[in-house]
Design an enzyme around this catalytic site. Structure first.
Site, PDB file in Angstrom:
ATOM      1  N   LYS A 114      13.267   9.555  -5.991  1.00  6.45           N
ATOM      2  CA  LYS A 114      12.217  10.244  -5.232  1.00  6.45           C
ATOM      3  C   LYS A 114      12.151   9.762  -3.785  1.00  6.45           C
ATOM      4  O   LYS A 114      11.833  10.542  -2.888  1.00  6.45           O
ATOM      5  CB  LYS A 114      10.853  10.059  -5.905  1.00  6.45           C
ATOM      6  N   LYS A 198      18.155  17.914 -13.593  1.00  3.69           N
ATOM      7  CA  LYS A 198      16.927  18.170 -14.356  1.00  3.69           C
ATOM      8  C   LYS A 198      16.182  19.381 -13.794  1.00  3.69           C
ATOM      9  O   LYS A 198      16.122  19.540 -12.573  1.00  3.69           O
ATOM     10  CB  LYS A 198      16.052  16.915 -14.235  1.00  3.69           C
ATOM     11  N   LYS A 201       9.963  20.733 -10.716  1.00  2.00           N
ATOM     12  CA  LYS A 201       8.953  21.489  -9.973  1.00  2.00           C
ATOM     13  C   LYS A 201       9.288  21.598  -8.504  1.00  2.00           C
ATOM     14  O   LYS A 201       8.897  22.547  -7.828  1.00  2.00           O
ATOM     15  CB  LYS A 201       7.611  20.750 -10.056  1.00  2.00           C
TER      16      LYS A 201
HETATM   17  P1  AMP Z   1       5.473  15.788 -14.372  1.00  2.00           P
HETATM   18  O1  AMP Z   1       5.513  17.176 -13.938  1.00  2.00           O
HETATM   19  O2  AMP Z   1       6.483  14.942 -13.668  1.00  2.00           O
HETATM   20  O3  AMP Z   1       4.114  15.195 -14.378  1.00  2.00           O
HETATM   21  O4  AMP Z   1       5.928  15.809 -15.884  1.00  2.00           O
HETATM   22  C1  AMP Z   1       5.075  16.148 -16.953  1.00  2.00           C
HETATM   23  C2  AMP Z   1       5.790  15.942 -18.275  1.00  2.00           C
HETATM   24  O5  AMP Z   1       6.897  16.846 -18.373  1.00  2.00           O
HETATM   25  C3  AMP Z   1       6.395  14.532 -18.443  1.00  2.00           C
HETATM   26  O6  AMP Z   1       6.227  14.110 -19.789  1.00  2.00           O
HETATM   27  C4  AMP Z   1       7.851  14.728 -18.123  1.00  2.00           C
HETATM   28  O7  AMP Z   1       8.676  13.792 -18.779  1.00  2.00           O
HETATM   29  C5  AMP Z   1       8.095  16.134 -18.663  1.00  2.00           C
HETATM   30  N1  AMP Z   1       9.204  16.807 -17.962  1.00  2.00           N
HETATM   31  C6  AMP Z   1       9.297  17.065 -16.626  1.00  2.00           C
HETATM   32  N2  AMP Z   1      10.449  17.704 -16.332  1.00  2.00           N
HETATM   33  C7  AMP Z   1      11.105  17.862 -17.516  1.00  2.00           C
HETATM   34  C8  AMP Z   1      12.353  18.468 -17.890  1.00  2.00           C
HETATM   35  N3  AMP Z   1      13.154  19.031 -16.986  1.00  2.00           N
HETATM   36  N4  AMP Z   1      12.700  18.452 -19.201  1.00  2.00           N
HETATM   37  C9  AMP Z   1      11.885  17.887 -20.132  1.00  2.00           C
HETATM   38  N5  AMP Z   1      10.695  17.318 -19.857  1.00  2.00           N
HETATM   39  C10 AMP Z   1      10.305  17.286 -18.560  1.00  2.00           C
HETATM   40  N1  TRP Z   2       4.584   9.771 -14.598  1.00  2.00           N
HETATM   41  C1  TRP Z   2       4.428  10.903 -15.462  1.00  2.00           C
HETATM   42  C2  TRP Z   2       5.327  12.043 -14.940  1.00  2.00           C
HETATM   43  O1  TRP Z   2       5.631  12.127 -13.804  1.00  2.00           O
HETATM   44  C3  TRP Z   2       3.002  11.375 -15.523  1.00  2.00           C
HETATM   45  C4  TRP Z   2       2.105  10.327 -16.088  1.00  2.00           C
HETATM   46  C5  TRP Z   2       1.175   9.596 -15.399  1.00  2.00           C
HETATM   47  C6  TRP Z   2       2.034   9.913 -17.453  1.00  2.00           C
HETATM   48  N2  TRP Z   2       0.518   8.751 -16.242  1.00  2.00           N
HETATM   49  C7  TRP Z   2       1.015   8.920 -17.503  1.00  2.00           C
HETATM   50  C8  TRP Z   2       2.727  10.276 -18.595  1.00  2.00           C
HETATM   51  C9  TRP Z   2       0.715   8.263 -18.696  1.00  2.00           C
HETATM   52  C10 TRP Z   2       2.391   9.619 -19.781  1.00  2.00           C
HETATM   53  C11 TRP Z   2       1.399   8.633 -19.837  1.00  2.00           C
HETATM   54  O2  TRP Z   2       5.696  12.876 -15.684  1.00  2.00           O
END
Ligand code: AMP
Ligand code: TRP
Length: 333
Positions: A114, A198, A201
């Site tokens: 990141k 991957k 978003k």
């Molecule tokens: P985030 O949008 O980073 O907060 O991710 C929310 C949840 O979605 C987290 O548990 C991530 O591990 C899961 N996640 C995000 N991108 C992917 C992906 N491409 N495939 C599977 N799980 C994902």
């Molecule tokens: N870091 C996680 C992501 O980007 C989001 C997250 C924040 C999370 N706090 C958490 C996931 C606690 C599980 C448990 O996807």
């Protein structure tokens, strides 16, 4: 055994089918098991580790709640709230940042990805982000954390932090050491444009992902344009190893059908991709369209969503502030 579940999703917009299959679908199953106590958090403090427009952030917080509910999480059964409304998260994160070691954080691959080339310009919050995540989990005595594969390393760090705190202060079992719940085959959904990247978003091209708010035509168009190779559909699991795009699409299909890679391969073995893509579009529309319609409906009633967050925050605060009091005692504050 009764499980205590915690997970978080960042309100950074563009929630996609990877978030759904990797995480949210799992949240729904856990919510439906009456033995479990679930807490699902919109992690707005994590979102601001990179720049956010406050107006957009506020909308994205509501959209994330709407997505949870539209996917099937019942706010009467599970606590749904946003992180910034429960002060214990920030306080515990500070305390745990005095427990975690620099060397541990320096190994985190997601920070490196990141932050990119110019690490000096990354926020300090982006670097210490996994400590806040550990705080989220540990202040609810969480036993299980459903996440996608990309969060595995952060969960290992969380376990190390819990164990070090317990050891340092001689409070065996004060912080529960949580188990990750990562699905075997579908925990890493890849970009529709590149099977080695991957689904994300923040990827510039919207064609790289299926958003949970996409309509029927967008879904059909994106799947039609999804990258494949020139070979016919594979006949064995081994055939998938060298074919990341085929593997990804077959994975999405299998997961949406609650089936297995093996069964899907049998179903389509030797057929053309175009035929498979039609069926993939159909099942995606069948599963995603009701969610996207419900998200839109929920978003038209902001006060309902705000009320869910307010009530959820109160319940979360009750649990978390008790844990903070105990932490104060242990630490001599
Ligand atoms: P985030 O949008 O980073 O907060 O991710 C929310 C949840 O979605 C987290 O548990 C991530 O591990 C899961 N996640 C995000 N991108 C992917 C992906 N491409 N495939 C599977 N799980 C994902
Ligand atoms: N870091 C996680 C992501 O980007 C989001 C997250 C924040 C999370 N706090 C958490 C996931 C606690 C599980 C448990 O996807």
């Amino acid at each position: 055994m009764a499980k205590k579940i915690f997970s978080g999703v960042q309100p950074t917009g563009n929630l996609h089918i990877g978030n759904y299959l990797g995480a949210i679908k799992n949240f729904v199953d856990l919510n439906n098991d009456n033995q479990n106590k679930c807490v699902f958090c919109v992690v707005d403090l994590h979102a601001v580790t990179v720049a956010q427009d406050p107006k957009i952030l506020r909308n994205n917080i509501r959209e994330t709640v709407a997505t949870f509910i539209a996917s099937g999480i019942d706010p009467k059964k599970s606590i749904i709230f946003n992180q910034s409304q429960v002060g214990a998260h920030s306080e515990a994160a500070w305390i745990l940042s005095c427990v975690a070691r620099m060397g541990w954080l320096n190994r985190m691959t997601q920070f490196k990805e990141k932050a990119g080339k110019d690490k000096e310009k990354a926020s300090v919050g982006l670097y210490s982000y996994p400590i806040l995540m550990a705080a989220d989990i540990l202040i609810y005595d969480t036993t299980h954390v459903p996440v996608g594969n990309d969060q595995k390393q952060h969960l290992e760090l969380c376990r190390d932090i819990a164990q070090k705190f317990n050891n340092d202060f001689g409070v065996n079992d004060f912080f529960k050491v949580p188990e990750p719940l990562i699905q075997k085959d579908f925990s890493r959904i890849m970009s529709l444009k590149d099977g080695l990247k991957k689904m994300s978003k923040s990827e510039l091209s919207d064609l790289s992902r299926i958003n949970l708010t996409d309509d029927k035509d967008q879904i059909i168009n994106k799947i039609k344009k999804a990258k494949t190779d020139t070979l016919p559909m594979p006949s064995t699991i081994q055939d998938l190893n060298e074919r990341p795009e085929a593997k990804n699409l077959i994975g999405i299909y299998s997961s949406l059908k609650n089936s297995t890679l093996e069964k899907t391969i049998q179903e389509f073995s030797g057929k053309n991709f175009s035929e498979f893509k039609e069926d993939l579009s159909q099942i995606t529309i069948e599963k995603i369209s009701p969610i996207s319609k419900e998200i839109k409906k929920l978003l038209s009633d902001q006060s309902y969503l705000d009320k869910i967050l307010e009530e959820g925050s109160k319940k979360a605060d009750e649990i978390a502030s008790k844990k903070i009091k105990k932490i104060h005692d242990i630490m001599g504050f």
